[in-house]
Design a protein around this motif. Structure first.
Motif: not given
Length: 295
Positions: A25, A27, A31, A33, A35-36, A38, A62, A65, A249
């Protein structure tokens, strides 16, 4: 029931990390946003029985999340092991961990690692980085401390000045890369530093249709024990005294990673995987500029 390794300070660490917030995940940016996908994977991992080991790092970015998953899970904090790493984005390891704790709304991480030993151009060296880690340990913000991607000489530098020696060294480790750097496996064992293995399933993820005795043996063992080949290789890592750190994932693979403690390879089977793995061409996916010269 969870299975554990015992660290040098006597604390017990879950013997596998089944979910990481990087790799699949990552990037490279902060970010905002969520990441649903994850979040869903993290919540699934946290729904599994026993103490769940989550591997995080500043480099992965991350935390939002993870914060959401922690907020929405019913699993109590003492049944969750959180590892974090300082990757040199924040000014110091102290600054980064303080930010992590605030973002995750927790009081401590279970393990805090210095992500790598390369400090050229920084205002402090790896010895000072370690002193910051020791400060966080003494303050109770990191219950255990360690390093990642450290070679023998790097560890020797830390051990020279350490009041608290590293409990962990997380390295790239798989059957085709049994020493990320020369002698690191044996040195860690001799100094009671637990090795953790990231990318432990590289022989499968990089296979590309290859056939060899190694793969025939792993496939045969999978059939013998009613497991898949990934579970066999994760079990091999564990039985070499190394803690596997994996992720996926796919929900079913996270579940399967948690199910490697209900069978046991024989000593001969462990030795056979080790021997055939050592005979194979090295598979190294990370820190290639720094460490592939030893291949």
């Amino acid at each position: 029931m969870s299975t554990f390794f015992t660290l040098a300070n006597g604390n017990k660490i879950p013997a596998i990390s089944i979910i990481g917030i990087g790799t699949q995940w990552f990037n490279g940016t902060k970010d905002p946003k969520i990441h649903e996908a994850l979040v869903t994977q993290l919540k699934h991992a946290l729904s599994l029985p026993g103490k769940i080991h989550i591997d995080a790092a500043e480099n992965y970015q991350r935390y939002n999340e993870l914060a959401k998953a922690l907020k929405e899970t019913d699993k109590p904090r003492d049944e969750i092991w959180i590892t974090d790493k300082y990757s040199k984005f924040a000014a110091t390891p102290v600054d980064h961990l303080n930010e992590t704790l605030k973002t995750l709304d927790i009081e401590y991480v279970d393990l805090y690692l210095i992500h790598d030993p390369f400090y050229a151009g920084k205002e402090f060296d790896i010895k000072q980085a370690w002193k910051y880690a020791e400060q966080l340990y003494k303050e109770g913000k990191a219950k255990n401390i360690g390093v990642s991607n450290f070679a023998v000489d790097d560890l020797k530098q830390i051990l020279e000045i350490a009041e608290i020696k590293p409990q962990v060294n997380q390295i790239e480790y798989n059957a085709f890369l049994q020493n990320q750097t020369p002698g690191i496996y044996q040195f860690a064992k001799e100094n009671n530093i637990l090795l953790e293995a990231y990318s432990p399933l590289a022989p499968l993820s990089t296979r590309n249709g290859e056939t060899s005795e190694f793969y025939e043996v792993v496939e045969s063992l999978a059939k013998k024990y009613g497991k898949d080949q990934g579970q066999v290789l994760l079990r091999w890592v564990y039985q070499t005294g190394v803690l596997p750190v994996t992720t996926s994932s796919k929900t079913e693979r996270i579940t399967k990673a948690s199910q490697i403690f209900d069978f046991e390879l024989t000593n001969d089977e462990v030795s056979q995987i080790s021997k055939l793995g050592n005979e194979h061409k090295t598979v190294r996916q990370y820190w290639t500029n720094e460490y592939s010269k030893s291949d």
